[in-house]
Design an enzyme around this catalytic site. Structure first.
Site, short mmCIF file in Angstrom:
data_model
loop_
_atom_site.label_atom_id
_atom_site.label_comp_id
_atom_site.label_asym_id
_atom_site.label_seq_id
_atom_site.Cartn_x
_atom_site.Cartn_y
_atom_site.Cartn_z
CE LYS A 261 -3.21 2.55 3.00
NZ LYS A 261 -3.92 2.54 4.31
CG ASP A 266 -5.55 8.05 4.43
OD1 ASP A 266 -6.41 8.65 3.74
OD2 ASP A 266 -5.81 7.08 5.16
CE LYS A 273 -6.57 8.68 7.73
NZ LYS A 273 -7.09 7.45 8.37
CG ASP A 284 -1.98 5.19 4.96
OD1 ASP A 284 -1.85 4.16 5.65
OD2 ASP A 284 -3.05 5.50 4.41
CG ASP A 343 -9.96 7.21 6.45
OD1 ASP A 343 -8.86 7.32 5.85
OD2 ASP A 343 -10.03 7.20 7.69
CD GLU A 345 -6.72 5.18 2.27
OE1 GLU A 345 -5.60 4.80 2.68
OE2 GLU A 345 -7.68 5.40 3.01
NE ARG A 347 -10.55 -1.38 3.27
CZ ARG A 347 -11.14 -1.61 4.43
NH1 ARG A 347 -12.31 -2.24 4.48
NH2 ARG A 347 -10.58 -1.21 5.55
#
Length: 499
Positions: A261, A266, A273, A284, A343, A345, A347
């Site tokens: 990933k 993020d 968030k 991230d 959020d 994201e 995956r």
């Protein structure tokens, strides 16, 4: 690296160094000199244990006690680091790392920015030598890109008799280089590491190690049908990228595919968030960084296995062009996904990479991601989660992590939780309405994109990838390089036919 390493067979008491690190263990009557420190204790008249005790040393894990050499040994400073009578390899790594960090934090009398440190910790065989060397190098790490005054560098000398440990020390240097790369990427400010600059760094690594590389820009992603990566990245002025790395040594018959990933920042997108939760979201992309570091190490070590790495890179931002909750995107391969929470994201970008890996016919497919806050709730900040579509693979990954010195724990993928990903308008939703078991639900989502018949494991490193607390052992504050060593060990295990 922030530290350099050499080997000497000189007696510890005679090594010309600024500080000498010895093992201290917890004895029945107080701290005692540990393995490898007998001649230092003799030089100090057998008073080493008493001196350490007088300064409050206990021999507890993580403890480092500094005392003067008093002219009895060449080194002006002695550092006593915890060391059991029969230390395990992780204890050696942590002791070496803690000692190097403690010594480099002491101001040098001559104003020098280099601290010469000799390690007289147990290093009688290759495994011990590698552990001590790796712990020292990782403990000497510092990130100075944004500092006007760089931290002190450590020039580490490993006290070890015999040239047989040299290959192990070399492997430690390669692993430390890889982890340093990952830590540096994670620690870099997100405005300085957008998808295009991350891809450029990957290209530099590939060129230096003879690794094949392909980089897809936003137009190529659109042409190829990578809807997950494009959807996550469409809200940012910095367009997404997909990097494919291919280390293919001659004669390699087995294929390991890694996917990491790579969300360079993020914000949560329109599912924004809270501000406090964004402070560490430059991390991230820790999964993609770990994949890059692992492939660099595999190529440097010339491991006899083909390793292909996917780095799906995007910046998840809110804007007028960002994807909206309830949008439907089409992932690579045609699966449609209703995005209920922007959020969730990571995956989405990994789904594209996992599906694309079918063309590589992997013997093993592993993804690594800072995927869910639920991982931290379940296992805390230091233990990663491992999920798989094959229990034997899951256990093999945990075993590889243990041997590499990283804490990972096996987790299930309960089939009954899959129902929560059902969508009324698409093939599946990216989140379930029930938050319970959300780490496992994320794993089940990814499983949908694993090519049929391919053995796969998912590593959730949300907590371990970034240390927001004080440094410990060889782990600094900030980026840790989590999962890098495990991925290298997995490459070795695949090459050896163990998986």
């Amino acid at each position: 690296m922030s530290a350099t390493l050499s080997i000497t067979g000189t007696s510890p008491r005679l090594v010309d160094t600024d500080a000498l690190v010895i093992a201290v263990r917890k004895g029945a009557a107080g701290p005692e000199p540990g393995p490898g420190s007998a001649d230092v204790d003799e030089a100090m008249g057998g008073m080493l244990g008493a001196t350490l005790a007088a300064l409050g040393a206990t021999g507890e894990t993580g403890e480092v006690t500094l005392i003067t050499g008093g002219g009895q040994v060449t080194a002006p400073l002695i550092a006593g680091a915890d060391g059991d009578a029969v230390p395990d390899l992780e204890a050696l790594r942590r002791a070496a790392g803690a000692a190097v960090r403690a010594v480099t934090s002491v101001p040098g009398g001559d104003g020098s920015k280099e601290r010469r440190i000799a390690l007289a910790l147990p290093a009688g065989d290759q495994a011990e030598a590698e552990a001590v060397a790796l712990g020292a190098l990782l403990g000497g790490y510092s990130f100075s890109r944004y500092r006007s005054e760089p931290a002190a560098r450590a020039a580490v000398t490993l006290v070890a008799a015999g040239s047989h440990v040299a290959p192990a020390v070399r492997r430690a240097e390669v692993l430390a280089d890889a982890v340093t790369l990952v830590r540096d990427l994670v620690n870099t400010g997100p405005s300085d590491l957008v998808p295009a600059t991350f891809a450029a760094t990957a290209a530099e690594v590939a060129a230096a190690r003879g690794i094949g590389i392909t980089v897809l820009d936003e137009q190529a992603l659109a042409d190829g049908g990578y809807g997950g990566i494009l959807g996550v990245g469409q809200g940012s002025v910095h367009p997404p990228r997909l990097v494919r790395l291919d280390y293919a040594p001659a004669g390699a018959s087995r294929v390991l595919v890694l996917a990491g990933k790579g969300i360079t920042f993020d914000s949560g997108g329109l599912s924004l968030k809270p501000g406090k939760f964004m402070e560490t979201m430059k991390s991230d992309m820790g999964g993609a960084a770990a994949v890059l570091g692992a492939i660099q190490a595999a190529a440097t070590l010339a491991l006899p296995v083909r390793v292909i790495g996917y780095l799906p890179l995007a910046e998840n931002m809110p804007s007028g062009t960002a994807q909206r909750p309830s949008d439907v995107l089409t992932s690579y391969g045609g699966t449609t996904v209703e995005v209920l929470n922007t959020d969730a994201e990571g995956r989405l970008v990994l789904a594209d990479a996992l599906a694309r890996s079918a063309a590589d016919s992997p013997d093993l497919l592993v993804d690594v991601a800072t995927l869910t806050g639920a991982q931290v709730v379940a296992l805390g900040p230091r233990v990663a989660a491992v999920m798989s579509n094959d229990d034997a693979v899951r256990d093999a990954v945990v075993s590889a992590a243990t041997r590499a010195g990283e804490a990972m724990w096996p987790m299930p993928l309960p089939v009954e939780l899959r129902k929560g990903l059902e969508s009324s308008v698409a093939d599946l939703a990216n989140v379930a309405p029930d938050r319970n078991g959300s780490m496992l639900v994320a794993g089940l989502f990814l499983k949908e994109f694993v090519p049929p018949g391919v053995r796969w494991a998912h590593l959730d490193i949300a907590g371990p990838a970034y240390n927001d607390g004080p440094a410990y052992g060889y782990t600094p504050k900030g980026g840790t390089g989590a999962a890098t060593r495990t991925l290298v060990q997995l490459a070795q295990d695949v090459a050896d036919g163990k998986i």
